[in-house]
Scaffold this motif. Structure first.
Motif, short mmCIF file in Angstrom:
data_model
loop_
_atom_site.label_atom_id
_atom_site.label_comp_id
_atom_site.label_asym_id
_atom_site.label_seq_id
_atom_site.Cartn_x
_atom_site.Cartn_y
_atom_site.Cartn_z
N LYS A 119 5.62 8.86 -3.55
CA LYS A 119 6.01 10.27 -3.43
C LYS A 119 5.03 11.06 -2.57
CE LYS A 119 3.86 12.07 -7.69
NZ LYS A 119 4.13 12.75 -8.97
N ARG A 135 13.99 6.59 -5.78
CA ARG A 135 13.56 7.59 -6.73
C ARG A 135 12.68 6.91 -7.79
NH1 ARG A 135 18.96 8.93 -9.36
NH2 ARG A 135 18.87 6.66 -9.36
N ASP A 138 13.70 3.67 -9.92
CA ASP A 138 14.65 2.80 -9.23
C ASP A 138 14.09 1.38 -9.13
OD1 ASP A 138 16.56 4.71 -8.86
OD2 ASP A 138 16.14 5.06 -6.74
#
Length: 322
Positions: A119, A135, A138
């Protein structure tokens, strides 16, 4: 019903027959003996972010020792391991190997360290390329291997396979074997977890060299070395059927609690005060994982004099091995 917080195993100072040295790790105390033998004692210490927390967790050492023995037995057809005898709920005896000085982490989904890096924009971790558009939580198309250094003190650091070879931490032949072993062990661990309604998200393995061969050492698929979720909550979240994040069954909830209290192991940060209620909840979570993973009831050992009990049981087993 609250678990008794008395009679936990904080530290050990034994002198076993033939003992040559002792190493006190974050959680385990390792006693090296003559004839390539090792006594490994799982204490009730708990660590997070490479720091030992100031409270011990009742029965945690017993859970780790017995779970490690369970999984070592269940994976011995994949790779030989160090374990030979479990004479006490908190102690194991086995082979002393020269450690490969790398912690071998393998990940099945986007969670924890890899998510924090992702991220923040990273798309390569430890030499492994990460797909775009993922995400948190996942699943990866294929498990991702992200090795780290094995630091004596302080934080472990990410390392690439090329760096492992360049530093002489493993040969090319050894790395290929280690990679094969990791993938097979992780596949077995995921299969076993699935059969129990759990998801094995990631884990770490440690290996050693003995008589020219690689063997599996330390613990395997325990809540200290692995991250688990309940399958129903994980599947519901990643499919979009639920907004509730997957329910953890591992040490991750301890890390999350510490981060919410402002501690992530960084310089200058103080470990927050840990209450009796939180210690009790951690102990129950470890016992829960043992029962969920094995399908067996957890039988609490008599911890009235846990230090003496371990010493007597280990000494008896060592005599029988001679």
């Amino acid at each position: 019903m609250p678990i008794s917080l008395d009679n936990t195993l904080d530290k050990t100072e034994y002198n076993f027959p033939g003992q040559t040295r002792v190493y006190h790790g974050k959680v385990r105390d390792a006693y090296a003996l003559e004839n390539n033998r090792l006594v490994l004692i799982a204490t009730d210490r708990i660590s997070a972010f490479d720091r030992i927390l100031p409270r011990t967790i009742p029965y945690k050492g017993q859970v780790l020792n017995q779970l490690a023995a369970y999984f070592l037995e269940k994976t011995s057809d994949i790779v030989p391991n160090w374990l030979k005898n479990v004479p006490d709920p908190n102690a194991s005896i086995g082979l002393l190997a020269e450690p490969v000085k790398v912690e071998l982490v393998i990940r099945g989904c986007m969670v924890g360290h890899v998510w924090r890096e992702y991220k923040n924009g990273k798309r390569t971790l430890c030499g492994a390329k990460l797909p775009e558009g993922l995400r948190e939580y996942d699943a990866f198309p294929e498990p991702v291997i992200t090795p780290t250094t094995k630091a004596e003190t302080g934080h472990d650091e990410d390392i690439t396979p090329d760096e492992i070879l360049a530093k002489g931490l493993a040969t090319q032949e050894e790395w290929e074997k280690l990679t094969d072993y990791m993938k097979k062990l992780f596949a077995r661990g995921r299969q076993m977890a699935q059969e129990r309604g759990l998801v094995l998200a990631d884990t770490k393995y440690e290996f050693g060299r003995l008589n020219g061969d690689l063997i599996l050492i330390d613990e395997v698929h325990t809540p200290d070395s692995s991250r688990y979720f309940y399958s129903d909550s994980y599947d519901a979240f990643v499919s979009g059927q639920s907004k509730e994040t997957p329910r953890h069954l591992s040490k991750e909830f301890v890390r999350n609690w510490l981060m919410e209290a402002g501690f992530s192991g960084q310089a200058g940060q103080n470990i927050p005060e840990i209450s009796d209620d939180f210690v009790d909840s951690v102990s129950k979570r470890y016992i829960e994982l043992f029962e969920e993973m094995t399908g067996k009831d957890f039988v609490k050992a008599d911890n009235g004099d846990i230090v003496r009990r371990i010493e007597d049981n280990v000494n008896k087993a060592l005599k029988e091995l001679n």
